[in-house]
Structure formats: structure tokens, C-alpha cells
Design a protein around this motif. Structure first.
Motif, PDB file in Angstrom:
ATOM      1  N   GLU A   1       0.952  -1.168   0.091  1.00  0.00           N
ATOM      2  CA  GLU A   1       0.085   0.058   0.096  1.00  0.00           C
ATOM      3  C   GLU A   1       1.018   1.421  -0.137  1.00  0.00           C
ATOM      4  O   GLU A   1       0.518   2.222  -0.665  1.00  0.00           O
ATOM      5  CB  GLU A   1      -0.781   0.060   1.294  1.00  0.00           C
ATOM      6  N   GLN A   2       1.952   1.264   0.554  1.00  0.00           N
ATOM      7  CA  GLN A   2       2.957   2.537   0.851  1.00  0.00           C
ATOM      8  C   GLN A   2       3.262   2.496  -0.767  1.00  0.00           C
ATOM      9  O   GLN A   2       3.501   3.820  -1.208  1.00  0.00           O
ATOM     10  CB  GLN A   2       3.974   2.038   1.484  1.00  0.00           C
ATOM     11  N   ALA A   3       3.777   1.464  -1.419  1.00  0.00           N
ATOM     12  CA  ALA A   3       4.130   1.655  -2.761  1.00  0.00           C
ATOM     13  C   ALA A   3       3.333   2.232  -3.576  1.00  0.00           C
ATOM     14  O   ALA A   3       3.344   2.958  -4.460  1.00  0.00           O
ATOM     15  CB  ALA A   3       4.902   0.517  -3.196  1.00  0.00           C
TER      16      ALA A   3
ATOM     17  N   LEU B   1      -0.992  -3.591  -8.326  1.00  0.00           N
ATOM     18  CA  LEU B   1      -0.264  -4.458  -7.284  1.00  0.00           C
ATOM     19  C   LEU B   1      -0.715  -5.733  -7.062  1.00  0.00           C
ATOM     20  O   LEU B   1       0.159  -6.622  -6.748  1.00  0.00           O
ATOM     21  CB  LEU B   1      -0.590  -3.433  -5.837  1.00  0.00           C
ATOM     22  N   VAL B   2      -2.032  -5.980  -7.341  1.00  0.00           N
ATOM     23  CA  VAL B   2      -2.740  -7.290  -7.077  1.00  0.00           C
ATOM     24  C   VAL B   2      -1.748  -7.986  -8.353  1.00  0.00           C
ATOM     25  O   VAL B   2      -1.309  -9.356  -8.318  1.00  0.00           O
ATOM     26  CB  VAL B   2      -4.079  -7.283  -7.619  1.00  0.00           C
TER      27      VAL B   2
ATOM     28  N   PHE C   1      -7.438   5.861   0.488  1.00  0.00           N
ATOM     29  CA  PHE C   1      -6.198   5.790   0.029  1.00  0.00           C
ATOM     30  C   PHE C   1      -5.951   7.031  -1.167  1.00  0.00           C
ATOM     31  O   PHE C   1      -4.865   7.440  -1.245  1.00  0.00           O
ATOM     32  CB  PHE C   1      -6.376   4.569  -1.059  1.00  0.00           C
ATOM     33  N   ALA C   2      -7.167   7.482  -2.042  1.00  0.00           N
ATOM     34  CA  ALA C   2      -6.669   8.693  -3.033  1.00  0.00           C
ATOM     35  C   ALA C   2      -6.389   9.854  -2.114  1.00  0.00           C
ATOM     36  O   ALA C   2      -5.549  10.532  -2.654  1.00  0.00           O
ATOM     37  CB  ALA C   2      -7.992   8.666  -3.828  1.00  0.00           C
TER      38      ALA C   2
ATOM     39  N   LEU D   1      10.567  -0.828  -3.117  1.00  0.00           N
ATOM     40  CA  LEU D   1       9.656  -1.451  -2.491  1.00  0.00           C
ATOM     41  C   LEU D   1       8.847  -2.631  -3.370  1.00  0.00           C
ATOM     42  O   LEU D   1       8.090  -3.351  -3.036  1.00  0.00           O
ATOM     43  CB  LEU D   1       8.630  -0.625  -2.328  1.00  0.00           C
ATOM     44  N   ALA D   2       9.709  -3.044  -4.236  1.00  0.00           N
ATOM     45  CA  ALA D   2       8.963  -4.082  -5.239  1.00  0.00           C
ATOM     46  C   ALA D   2       8.911  -5.453  -4.825  1.00  0.00           C
ATOM     47  O   ALA D   2       7.934  -6.216  -4.973  1.00  0.00           O
ATOM     48  CB  ALA D   2      10.121  -4.214  -6.607  1.00  0.00           C
ATOM     49  N   ASP D   3       9.839  -5.924  -3.609  1.00  0.00           N
ATOM     50  CA  ASP D   3       9.742  -7.127  -3.046  1.00  0.00           C
ATOM     51  C   ASP D   3       9.825  -7.045  -1.707  1.00  0.00           C
ATOM     52  O   ASP D   3      10.560  -7.032  -0.816  1.00  0.00           O
ATOM     53  CB  ASP D   3      10.846  -7.990  -3.424  1.00  0.00           C
ATOM     54  N   PRO D   4       8.504  -6.697  -1.055  1.00  0.00           N
ATOM     55  CA  PRO D   4       8.295  -6.446   0.167  1.00  0.00           C
ATOM     56  C   PRO D   4       8.665  -7.232   1.247  1.00  0.00           C
ATOM     57  O   PRO D   4       8.997  -7.173   2.612  1.00  0.00           O
ATOM     58  CB  PRO D   4       6.942  -6.048   0.533  1.00  0.00           C
TER      59      PRO D   4
END
Length: 216
Positions: free
Chosen positions: A41-43, A79-80, A145-146, A207-210
């Protein structure tokens, strides 16, 4: 340091025994999912923030809550997809690792002993994808979120504006010539903001691989 060598000179030391190391216990599954969701979510907010900044620079249309929520839904879909792809990749790596004996030589050299961790990784990312997909249908969540992304975008834009004003305002007389140069100054400001967006996008890649630090 030299004293230690002198005291231990001639002593025979036991060879390193990897099996004697304490077992590394992974965090609970739910903790891993929650951590992954938070970082995803941060990303996503960073991505959405950058899009809002670019929209503001173009000045095409005013802010609209419905369009902002739609943009948030689109980012969550991305993100999904990322989480699903990571889960699928982990499954493929697990299948290959299950047929390889021996010990790993580096972080991504997976063998039979890594199959359980890879399965856990697969399940974690699959669950993250599932929960992100559910959030896409939550109107209240999308609006929040927005809104957070919009606030972050405005904070970044306003900071650039304030920095420009601090540099230029004391030395620029507000006269006809100043007004004529307004468009050029706005273009320079847009360039500054575009640079900020580019740098933020580079930070987004980190942050691609948290869950890299937990398993794999």
C-alpha cells in the motif's frame, strides 16, 4: 587483537558446523501478510501520488473524487498483478528447487531444503493479492487511499513552490516584466516537479519485493 592470536597460537579449532546453528523461525503467516500489505500500500500510494502530480502539472482537469477513486482502484489492480506474479514465480522456483539437492551458494540458489520457505512465500503473496483485490471494491477505503496520496502530492508540490519562492522572491520586483515572464517561471517549476516525480519513481522500485528479508 594480536594478544588473542598469541594466546590461541597452536590451538586446533573445530570445523564450522552449519547444522549447529539455531533454527531460523519465520514470523507468523498473518504477520507476514500484514507487513506485505502495508508495504504494498505504501508503494501504491507513492505511485498514485506521482500520477496526481503529473495531472496537476498538465492542468487538464480539476480534482474529482470519483476519478481519484478510479485511479486508486487501477493502482491496486497493478499491485494485485505484481503479487500474483511473485506468487507464481515462487511456485516455479519451488518446483525446480524440489529436484535439487545440496546447499545454497547464494541468496537465490534454491535447493530442496528451501521448498518450504518458497511455498510459504507463494502463499503469502497469494493472500496479499487476494486482500488487495477485496480492497478494490471498498469505496471508503479507495477514497481514503486517494486522499492520502493527494495530500502527499500537494505536500511535495507545495515544498517545491516554497523553495522556489525562497530563492527568487526577495530579488524579483513585481512589475510588468515579472508578469510577462510568468509562463517561463511556471515551466521551470514544472521541470522541478517532474524531477521530483522521477526520483520518487526510483524509490518506488525499492519496494518491489516487500518480503525479501523474511524468506527466499
Amino acid at each position: 587483537m594480536f594478544g588473542w592470536f598469541a594466546r590461541n597460537k597452536g590451538k586446533r579449532f573445530k570445523p564450522f558446523d552449519r547444522d549447529a546453528l539455531p533454527e531460523v523461525v519465520p514470523p507468523p503467516f498473518e504477520d507476514m501478510v500484514e507487513e506485505g500489505l502495508m508495504l504494498a500500500e505504501q508503494a501504491g500510494r507513492m505511485t498514485l501520488k506521482n500520477r496526481f502530480i503529473l495531472q496537476a502539472l498538465r492542468g487538464d482537469e480539476p480534482w474529482d473524487d470519483d476519478r481519484a477513486a478510479a485511479a486508486a482502484r487501477e493502482v491496486l489492480y497493478e499491485l494485485v498483478q505484481e503479487s500474483d506474479e511473485t506468487a507464481e514465480h515462487s511456485a516455479e522456483e519451488r518446483e525446480v528447487a524440489s529436484n535439487r539437492d545440496g546447499r545454497s551458494q547464494h541468496q537465490h540458489d534454491y535447493h530442496r531444503a528451501d521448498a518450504l520457505n518458497l511455498r510459504r512465500r507463494e502463499k503469502v503473496y497469494a493472500e496479499i493479492a487476494k486482500r488487495l483485490w477485496m480492497k478494490r471494491g471498498d469505496a471508503e477505503y479507495l477514497n481514503a487511499f486517494a486522499t492520502r496520496a493527494r495530500d502527499a502530492a500537494w505536500a511535495e508540490v507545495s515544498e517545491v513552490i516554497e523553495q522556489r519562492l525562497d530563492r527568487e522572491w526577495p530579488d524579483i520586483p513585481v512589475d510588468a516584466e515579472y508578469e510577462l515572464a510568468r509562463d517561463a517561471r511556471m515551466h521551470e517549476l514544472a521541470d522541478d516537479l517532474a524531477l521530483q516525480v522521477t526520483r520518487a519513481a526510483e524509490r518506488r522500485d525499492e519496494l518491489a519485493d516487500p518480503f525479501a528479508r523474511f524468506i527466499g
